[in-house]
Write a protein that holds these residues in place. Sequence first.
Motif, PDB file in Angstrom:
ATOM      1  N   ASP A 151       0.845  -1.210   0.000  1.00 27.13           N
ATOM      2  CA  ASP A 151       0.000   0.000   0.000  1.00 27.13           C
ATOM      3  C   ASP A 151       0.869   1.245   0.000  1.00 27.13           C
ATOM      4  N   VAL A 154       2.762   1.884  -3.262  1.00 24.33           N
ATOM      5  CA  VAL A 154       1.869   2.422  -4.300  1.00 24.33           C
ATOM      6  C   VAL A 154       1.554   3.888  -4.021  1.00 24.33           C
ATOM      7  N   SER A 155       1.178   4.171  -2.748  1.00 19.96           N
ATOM      8  CA  SER A 155       0.834   5.553  -2.400  1.00 19.96           C
ATOM      9  C   SER A 155       2.012   6.488  -2.593  1.00 19.96           C
ATOM     10  N   VAL A 158       2.436   7.238  -6.309  1.00 17.84           N
ATOM     11  CA  VAL A 158       1.366   8.100  -6.823  1.00 17.84           C
ATOM     12  C   VAL A 158       1.478   9.503  -6.238  1.00 17.84           C
ATOM     13  N   ASP A 159       1.733   9.581  -4.929  1.00 18.66           N
ATOM     14  CA  ASP A 159       1.838  10.900  -4.294  1.00 18.66           C
ATOM     15  C   ASP A 159       2.992  11.701  -4.886  1.00 18.66           C
ATOM     16  N   LEU A 162       1.958  12.971  -8.305  1.00 12.27           N
ATOM     17  CA  LEU A 162       0.962  14.038  -8.227  1.00 12.27           C
ATOM     18  C   LEU A 162       1.469  15.246  -7.443  1.00 12.27           C
ATOM     19  N   ARG A 164       2.123  15.612  -4.277  1.00 14.57           N
ATOM     20  CA  ARG A 164       1.315  15.841  -3.077  1.00 14.57           C
ATOM     21  C   ARG A 164       2.205  16.312  -1.927  1.00 14.57           C
ATOM     22  N   THR A 166       1.209  16.305   1.525  1.00 20.32           N
ATOM     23  CA  THR A 166       1.106  15.325   2.610  1.00 20.32           C
ATOM     24  C   THR A 166       1.068  13.935   2.016  1.00 20.32           C
ATOM     25  N   ARG A 168       0.539  10.006   1.987  1.00 18.54           N
ATOM     26  CA  ARG A 168      -0.317   9.027   2.678  1.00 18.54           C
ATOM     27  C   ARG A 168       0.502   7.980   3.417  1.00 18.54           C
ATOM     28  N   ARG A 172       0.937   5.816   7.798  1.00 21.20           N
ATOM     29  CA  ARG A 172       0.853   4.415   8.183  1.00 21.20           C
ATOM     30  C   ARG A 172       2.189   3.699   8.011  1.00 21.20           C
TER      31      ARG A 172
ATOM     32  N   PHE B  36      -4.704   0.626  -1.286  1.00 20.24           N
ATOM     33  CA  PHE B  36      -5.241  -0.124  -2.422  1.00 20.24           C
ATOM     34  C   PHE B  36      -4.936  -1.617  -2.335  1.00 20.24           C
ATOM     35  N   SER B 144      -8.929   4.431  -5.363  1.00 17.97           N
ATOM     36  CA  SER B 144      -8.248   4.535  -4.072  1.00 17.97           C
ATOM     37  C   SER B 144      -6.737   4.645  -4.244  1.00 17.97           C
ATOM     38  N   ILE B 145      -6.229   4.344  -5.430  1.00 19.15           N
ATOM     39  CA  ILE B 145      -4.802   4.566  -5.675  1.00 19.15           C
ATOM     40  C   ILE B 145      -4.510   6.059  -5.687  1.00 19.15           C
ATOM     41  N   PHE B 146      -5.451   6.828  -6.230  1.00 19.87           N
ATOM     42  CA  PHE B 146      -5.194   8.255  -6.441  1.00 19.87           C
ATOM     43  C   PHE B 146      -5.795   9.136  -5.356  1.00 19.87           C
ATOM     44  N   SER B 147      -6.892   8.694  -4.763  1.00 16.71           N
ATOM     45  CA  SER B 147      -7.553   9.513  -3.754  1.00 16.71           C
ATOM     46  C   SER B 147      -6.618   9.769  -2.579  1.00 16.71           C
ATOM     47  N   SER B 148      -6.608  11.023  -2.123  1.00 17.03           N
ATOM     48  CA  SER B 148      -5.706  11.348  -1.015  1.00 17.03           C
ATOM     49  C   SER B 148      -6.179  10.718   0.291  1.00 17.03           C
ATOM     50  N   ASN B 150      -7.557   7.632   0.260  1.00 18.03           N
ATOM     51  CA  ASN B 150      -7.667   6.222  -0.087  1.00 18.03           C
ATOM     52  C   ASN B 150      -9.114   5.795  -0.321  1.00 18.03           C
TER      53      ASN B 150
END
Lengths: 181, 189
Positions: A151, A154-155, A158-159, A162, A164, A166, A168, A172, B36, B144-148, B150
Amino acid sequence: MVYESDERETWVEISLDAPSETSALQSVVSTATSVGSGALGLARFATETSIYMVTESTKAITKSILDTVVPVAVNAIVSRIDINEIVKEHVDVNEIVAQADITPILDRVPMAEIADYVIEEIDLPSLVRESTGGVADGLLGTIRFQAIQTDNLVSQIVDRILFRGTKRADAREVSVDHAHI
Amino acid sequence: MPTFSQFNKTFVPGSQVHFSSLPERARSIQGLSAGFTSRLIAVFIDIALVALLVLSAWGGWEALRYILNVFYTLPALLGVPLLIIGYLLMWLYWTWSWSIGGRSLGNILMGLRVQRRHGENLGLGLAALRSAFSVVFALGLLWSIFSSKNKSLQDVVLGTEVVFDWAPLLPKVDMTFSMEGDKSEKDEN
């Protein structure tokens, strides 16, 4: 004392006089009587008041003296003796405690909190887990943590793509030491 | 090691003990939104469960037919009917499991729970909606991969979320001892 004898004299006078000896004498006597009794009443009032005042002031003075003296005296006495020692010597504490009604005391004891405290202290949940979970729980935990780490991977990607602020995955983040049993 | 008085000062009924029933390493992620991969694996487990159920039922039915029929003909490939039954079963299963505790088998194994925004359980209606949405448009999970936060597409639309919740469903001590039933209910949320 004084006015009692006066009264008796008056009484004697009235009772011995013959009824025929007219109203003039009677009015003199009655006037004298009322004046006398008025004087007596006044004397009595004065006496009683003074006695009352003396008594009350004596009381007040005694009380204020006691109020100041007694605490000092008692304090002086108490500070010179060990009450704990006396109680230990002369009082059977167990006897007294045995007589105490324990129910209202127990009502004041926070049972649920104590139970929670004990469970927390002996870490009962982990004992339960260890005795029932065993290998399956460890394997499951490892799989779950591997999923969580994926998880995060992947985050992270992607973050970063993009831009970002903050991340994700930061929230965690699980330390690797913990991820393996 | 705190004394009882120290413990009691910081004590919130139920919460601490409930929390400590988690494995220590899972405490830092408890209640956070799940990512995800975890959710995908959970979905795969659920799908596998339903597929297994459907296929074994079909196999059983065919076996029965083979025993009873003298002239057994090999079954035609029943792809579409089985798929429809599978979809229906999936919908029913997710509706049921999400409405009663927010966990399907896949969720249980991966330590996840479906909940509303403030941690409440999905009601039967919401669970049915989310379940139908998930069955019809499973690709929504990709969001949920892209949503901040999840969130899958279903979550965004229906206001739900999926969180890590490893807690085994142990009863709380507070509930066991408490005299007032409504108090412990309040603490739960």
